[in-house]
Design an enzyme around this catalytic site. Structure first.
Site, mmCIF file in Angstrom:
data_model
loop_
_atom_site.group_PDB
_atom_site.id
_atom_site.type_symbol
_atom_site.label_atom_id
_atom_site.label_comp_id
_atom_site.label_asym_id
_atom_site.label_seq_id
_atom_site.Cartn_x
_atom_site.Cartn_y
_atom_site.Cartn_z
ATOM 1 N N LYS A 250 44.304 48.211 38.796
ATOM 2 C CA LYS A 250 43.505 49.029 39.716
ATOM 3 C C LYS A 250 43.788 50.527 39.529
ATOM 4 O O LYS A 250 44.784 50.914 38.904
ATOM 5 C CB LYS A 250 43.795 48.587 41.149
ATOM 6 C CG LYS A 250 43.300 47.161 41.477
ATOM 7 C CD LYS A 250 43.511 46.866 42.954
ATOM 8 C CE LYS A 250 42.994 45.493 43.343
ATOM 9 N NZ LYS A 250 43.142 45.252 44.810
ATOM 10 N N PHE B 221 37.400 46.305 55.945
ATOM 11 C CA PHE B 221 37.888 47.189 54.878
ATOM 12 C C PHE B 221 36.968 47.223 53.656
ATOM 13 O O PHE B 221 37.289 47.858 52.650
ATOM 14 C CB PHE B 221 39.315 46.789 54.470
ATOM 15 C CG PHE B 221 39.456 45.342 54.033
ATOM 16 C CD1 PHE B 221 39.152 44.954 52.731
ATOM 17 C CD2 PHE B 221 39.905 44.375 54.924
ATOM 18 C CE1 PHE B 221 39.281 43.629 52.333
ATOM 19 C CE2 PHE B 221 40.038 43.039 54.531
ATOM 20 C CZ PHE B 221 39.724 42.678 53.226
ATOM 21 N N ARG C 22 48.279 34.611 40.070
ATOM 22 C CA ARG C 22 48.452 34.886 41.504
ATOM 23 C C ARG C 22 49.946 34.925 41.851
ATOM 24 O O ARG C 22 50.377 35.736 42.662
ATOM 25 C CB ARG C 22 47.740 33.820 42.354
ATOM 26 C CG ARG C 22 46.225 33.745 42.170
ATOM 27 C CD ARG C 22 45.461 34.912 42.711
ATOM 28 N NE ARG C 22 45.736 35.183 44.099
ATOM 29 C CZ ARG C 22 45.024 36.060 44.841
ATOM 30 N NH1 ARG C 22 43.998 36.723 44.314
ATOM 31 N NH2 ARG C 22 45.343 36.292 46.076
ATOM 32 N N THR D 3 49.144 39.905 48.749
ATOM 33 C CA THR D 3 48.197 41.028 48.791
ATOM 34 C C THR D 3 48.866 42.313 49.269
ATOM 35 O O THR D 3 48.634 43.392 48.715
ATOM 36 C CB THR D 3 47.031 40.667 49.747
ATOM 37 O OG1 THR D 3 46.458 39.418 49.321
ATOM 38 C CG2 THR D 3 45.967 41.743 49.745
ATOM 39 N N ASN E 293 47.215 48.152 45.768
ATOM 40 C CA ASN E 293 48.187 47.116 45.402
ATOM 41 C C ASN E 293 48.181 46.786 43.914
ATOM 42 O O ASN E 293 48.637 45.728 43.490
ATOM 43 C CB ASN E 293 47.996 45.876 46.282
ATOM 44 C CG ASN E 293 46.613 45.283 46.167
ATOM 45 O OD1 ASN E 293 45.806 45.728 45.348
ATOM 46 N ND2 ASN E 293 46.325 44.279 46.966
ATOM 47 N N HIS F 260 44.413 43.103 40.536
ATOM 48 C CA HIS F 260 43.515 42.066 41.060
ATOM 49 C C HIS F 260 43.647 40.839 40.176
ATOM 50 O O HIS F 260 43.814 40.955 38.961
ATOM 51 C CB HIS F 260 42.051 42.545 41.017
ATOM 52 C CG HIS F 260 41.072 41.423 41.223
ATOM 53 N ND1 HIS F 260 40.669 41.019 42.473
ATOM 54 C CD2 HIS F 260 40.456 40.584 40.332
ATOM 55 C CE1 HIS F 260 39.832 39.983 42.342
ATOM 56 N NE2 HIS F 260 39.687 39.708 41.054
HETATM 57 P P1 IDP Z 1 43.800 39.526 46.914
HETATM 58 O O1 IDP Z 1 43.529 40.767 46.086
HETATM 59 O O2 IDP Z 1 45.266 39.262 47.068
HETATM 60 O O3 IDP Z 1 43.028 38.329 46.422
HETATM 61 P P2 IDP Z 1 41.856 39.665 49.072
HETATM 62 O O4 IDP Z 1 42.061 39.087 50.426
HETATM 63 O O5 IDP Z 1 40.918 38.977 48.139
HETATM 64 O O6 IDP Z 1 43.299 39.833 48.398
HETATM 65 O O7 IDP Z 1 41.387 41.162 49.292
HETATM 66 C C1 IDP Z 1 40.862 41.913 48.214
HETATM 67 C C2 IDP Z 1 41.490 43.280 48.238
HETATM 68 O O8 IDP Z 1 41.104 43.946 49.435
HETATM 69 C C3 IDP Z 1 43.021 43.284 48.270
HETATM 70 O O9 IDP Z 1 43.608 43.221 46.986
HETATM 71 C C4 IDP Z 1 43.310 44.599 48.930
HETATM 72 O O10 IDP Z 1 43.264 45.666 47.993
HETATM 73 C C5 IDP Z 1 42.169 44.753 49.897
HETATM 74 N N1 IDP Z 1 42.555 44.310 51.239
HETATM 75 C C6 IDP Z 1 42.764 43.045 51.657
HETATM 76 N N2 IDP Z 1 43.101 43.000 52.950
HETATM 77 C C7 IDP Z 1 43.083 44.289 53.386
HETATM 78 C C8 IDP Z 1 43.331 44.908 54.659
HETATM 79 O O11 IDP Z 1 43.657 44.256 55.654
HETATM 80 N N3 IDP Z 1 43.219 46.267 54.680
HETATM 81 C C9 IDP Z 1 42.882 47.008 53.593
HETATM 82 N N4 IDP Z 1 42.639 46.465 52.388
HETATM 83 C C10 IDP Z 1 42.734 45.124 52.282
HETATM 84 MG MG MG Z 2 40.985 37.989 46.331
#
Ligand code: IDP
Ligand code: MG
Length: 136
Positions: free
Chosen positions: A12, A60, A88, A94, A115, A118
């Site tokens: 990212k 978000f 994963r 996350t 983070n 992806h």
């Molecule tokens: P993942 O990347 O671990 O699969 P997802 O739930 O698919 O997590 O969420 C996609 C992306 O959205 C996350 O990697 C993160 O950057 C962002 N994200 C997820 N939850 C939040 C939140 O509560 N606040 C802000 N950004 C979030």
């Molecule tokens: Mg995801």
């Protein structure tokens, strides 16, 4: 039993910006992922909205799409036995604060939005996401 899979990985903007791409690619190689395809791209906000459409109802969503389109990213097709789950696991939770020691998000992540990586979460989504970036 062998279960070779391909998964989509993205380095990212926060990590590309900090010049961590090579280090993160080596993390994948050291964990026996083959990097089959890779490219550095900058996507538009509308492309990010399409990529993250599963999250469109989340509070978000807009920030997430702004963020993914804010700077260059490195997209890769990774191959390994059980690649989806293995990636994963290597990425970690996350939220970097909750990610386990040794995971990529623990090592490199700045915050839940920044983070660093992806990874596809299922076989179906891996196919959709690989097509999104690499379909000719
Ligand atoms: P993942 O990347 O671990 O699969 P997802 O739930 O698919 O997590 O969420 C996609 C992306 O959205 C996350 O990697 C993160 O950057 C962002 N994200 C997820 N939850 C939040 C939140 O509560 N606040 C802000 N950004 C979030
Ligand atoms: Mg995801």
């Amino acid at each position: 039993m062998s279960n070779i899979q391909q998964t989509l990985s993205i380095i990212k903007p926060d990590a590309v910006e900090r010049n961590l791409s090579e280090e993160i690619k080596n993390e994948f190689r050291n964990n026996n992922f083959d990097i089959l395809k890779e490219k550095k791209v900058k996507i538009s906000k509308s492309e990010a909205e399409k990529f993250y459409q599963v999250h469109q109802s989340k509070p978000f969503y807009n920030d997430l799409c702004e963020y993914l389109s804010s700077g260059p990213i490195v997209v890769m097709v990774l191959e390994k036995n059980d690649a989806i789950l293995e990636n994963r696991k290597l990425m970690g939770a996350t939220d970097p604060i909750k990610a386990e020691e040794g995971t990529l998000r623990k090592k490199y992540g700045i915050s839940i939005d920044k983070n660093s990586v992806h990874g596809s979460d299922s076989l179906d989504n891996a196919k959709i996401e690989i097509d999104f970036f690499f379909k000719d």
